[in-house]
Design an enzyme around this catalytic site. Structure first.
Site, short mmCIF file in Angstrom:
data_model
loop_
_atom_site.label_atom_id
_atom_site.label_comp_id
_atom_site.label_asym_id
_atom_site.label_seq_id
_atom_site.Cartn_x
_atom_site.Cartn_y
_atom_site.Cartn_z
N TYR A 91 0.84 -1.19 0.00
CA TYR A 91 0.00 0.00 0.00
C TYR A 91 0.88 1.25 0.00
O TYR A 91 1.30 1.75 1.05
CB TYR A 91 -0.92 0.02 1.22
CG TYR A 91 -1.91 -1.12 1.32
CD1 TYR A 91 -2.27 -1.87 0.20
CD2 TYR A 91 -2.48 -1.46 2.54
CE1 TYR A 91 -3.18 -2.92 0.31
CE2 TYR A 91 -3.39 -2.49 2.65
CZ TYR A 91 -3.73 -3.22 1.54
OH TYR A 91 -4.63 -4.27 1.65
N HIS A 105 -0.33 -12.23 0.92
CA HIS A 105 -1.04 -11.25 0.10
C HIS A 105 -1.02 -11.57 -1.40
O HIS A 105 0.03 -11.84 -1.97
CB HIS A 105 -0.39 -9.87 0.32
CG HIS A 105 -1.29 -8.71 0.05
ND1 HIS A 105 -0.83 -7.42 -0.04
CD2 HIS A 105 -2.65 -8.64 -0.16
CE1 HIS A 105 -1.85 -6.60 -0.26
NE2 HIS A 105 -2.96 -7.31 -0.35
#
Length: 336
Positions: free
Chosen positions: A51, A139
């Protein structure tokens, strides 16, 4: 360990927007948003190295620095190592395109091996300014980032990240681990393995008011049978459910826009908010431990907290089912 025994509430704060997702957010606005979440009683915070190439973790860590560490639950993700060198050209985010084009310029190593997992955790701890992580998600080992190569990446994670995280959990370094993905298939494959055993999963965008049929029919029965909990990510499907233009982090296609229009008409007829309907639907399944909602403005956090408590008449859920806008057998809040 069951996620329901770890998570402190039904609503979590998703920190992806703090990585400058879609837009550049001023530092003071990012901090104020986390403060708003804390003031609303939210005590679960989820982030990831990818992110904004570490920006989200850094901002979240700074905002939580003065909070007692034992009073909140923190999760981040592995699969990306943030390097010191600067990325030349456009970073590769698969189908997600320029989602973090306003983030840090650091180069990102996409790797799910044992060594990369250790390095990823070490980097996250530094950026977050903490000495421990509660939950770690593996992820994006899915089609939306890797196309036909996703099974190869899954195998890399199975022999690397899965084993490292299982060891860290057994040693008490972390409390739980699982997958953090936008597709159901990697979780289905994981649940079919004899070992290692995850504690739960973070599934983004696939068990929502707008998109839930596949997960409901295939994945959630497997999870329920194995007593594995789910955290719902992206309950508003990248914003399209609540007035935004994005679905799956891209411009929403016409058929999705049309479906949302039908949902909006029903919501308006009953005088309730779409956020309340979406959140409460996702939380109604017995497998769901919590929903994580991303926010980049303090006012949005207040809306999310209010949506969790909003009273929705039973007639809304009945009409939703009668209109064929929800899977016929999906659990609804008024079914009990």
């Amino acid at each position: 360990m069951s996620l329901k025994n770890i998570l402190p509430g039904r609503l979590g704060f998703g920190a992806a927007p703090l990585g400058n997702m879609f837009r550049a957010i001023p530092d003071d606005e990012a901090r104020a948003t986390v403060e708003a979440a804390w003031d609303q009683g939210i005590r679960y915070y989820d982030t990831a190295p990818v992110y904004g190439a570490g920006l989200s973790e850094t901002r979240l860590g700074e905002a939580l620095a003065d909070k007692p560490r034992d009073e909140y639950v923190l999760s981040t993700k592995v699969g990306r190592v943030i390097l010191d060198e600067v990325e030349e050209g456009e970073p590769d985010f698969g189908e997600k395109g320029g989602i973090f084009e306003h983030g840090n310029p650091n180069k990102i190593l996409h790797e799910w091996t044992a060594d990369a997992t250790e390095r990823s955790i070490e980097g996250s701890l530094k950026r977050l300014g903490t000495d421990r992580l509660d939950i770690v998600w593996v992820h994006d080992i899915a089609q939306d980032f890797h196309g036909d190569l996703w099974v190869q990446k899954f195998e890399e994670a199975r022999t690397g990240a899965f084993r490292v995280l299982s060891r860290l959990r057994d040693e008490g370094v972390i409390r739980a681990w699982g997958l953090g993905v936008n597709k159901t298939e990697p979780i289905e494959m994981t649940l079919a393995l004899d070992e290692p055993r995850p504690d739960g999963f973070l599934l983004a965008g696939r068990y929502t008011l707008l998109d839930h049929e596949h997960a409901f029919q295939r994945l959630l029965p497997m999870a329920q049978e194995q007593d594995v909990d789910m955290v719902v990510g992206g309950p508003y499907n990248s914003g399209v459910l609540v007035g935004g233009a994005h679905f799956e982090y891209q411009q929403a296609p016409p058929e999705v826009v049309e479906h949302v229009k039908k949902l909006n008409a029903l919501v308006e007829r009953h005088g309730i908010s779409m956020k309340a309907a979406a959140l409460q639907f996702s939380l109604a399944h017995p497998v769901t431990a919590a929903a994580v909602v991303g926010a980049s403005r303090p006012s949005r956090v207040a809306e999310d907290a209010a949506a969790l408590e909003e009273r929705i008449p039973a007639a809304f859920w009945s009409d939703l089912r009668a209109a064929g806008l929800v899977s016929p057998a999906a659990p609804l809040p008024n079914d009990a």
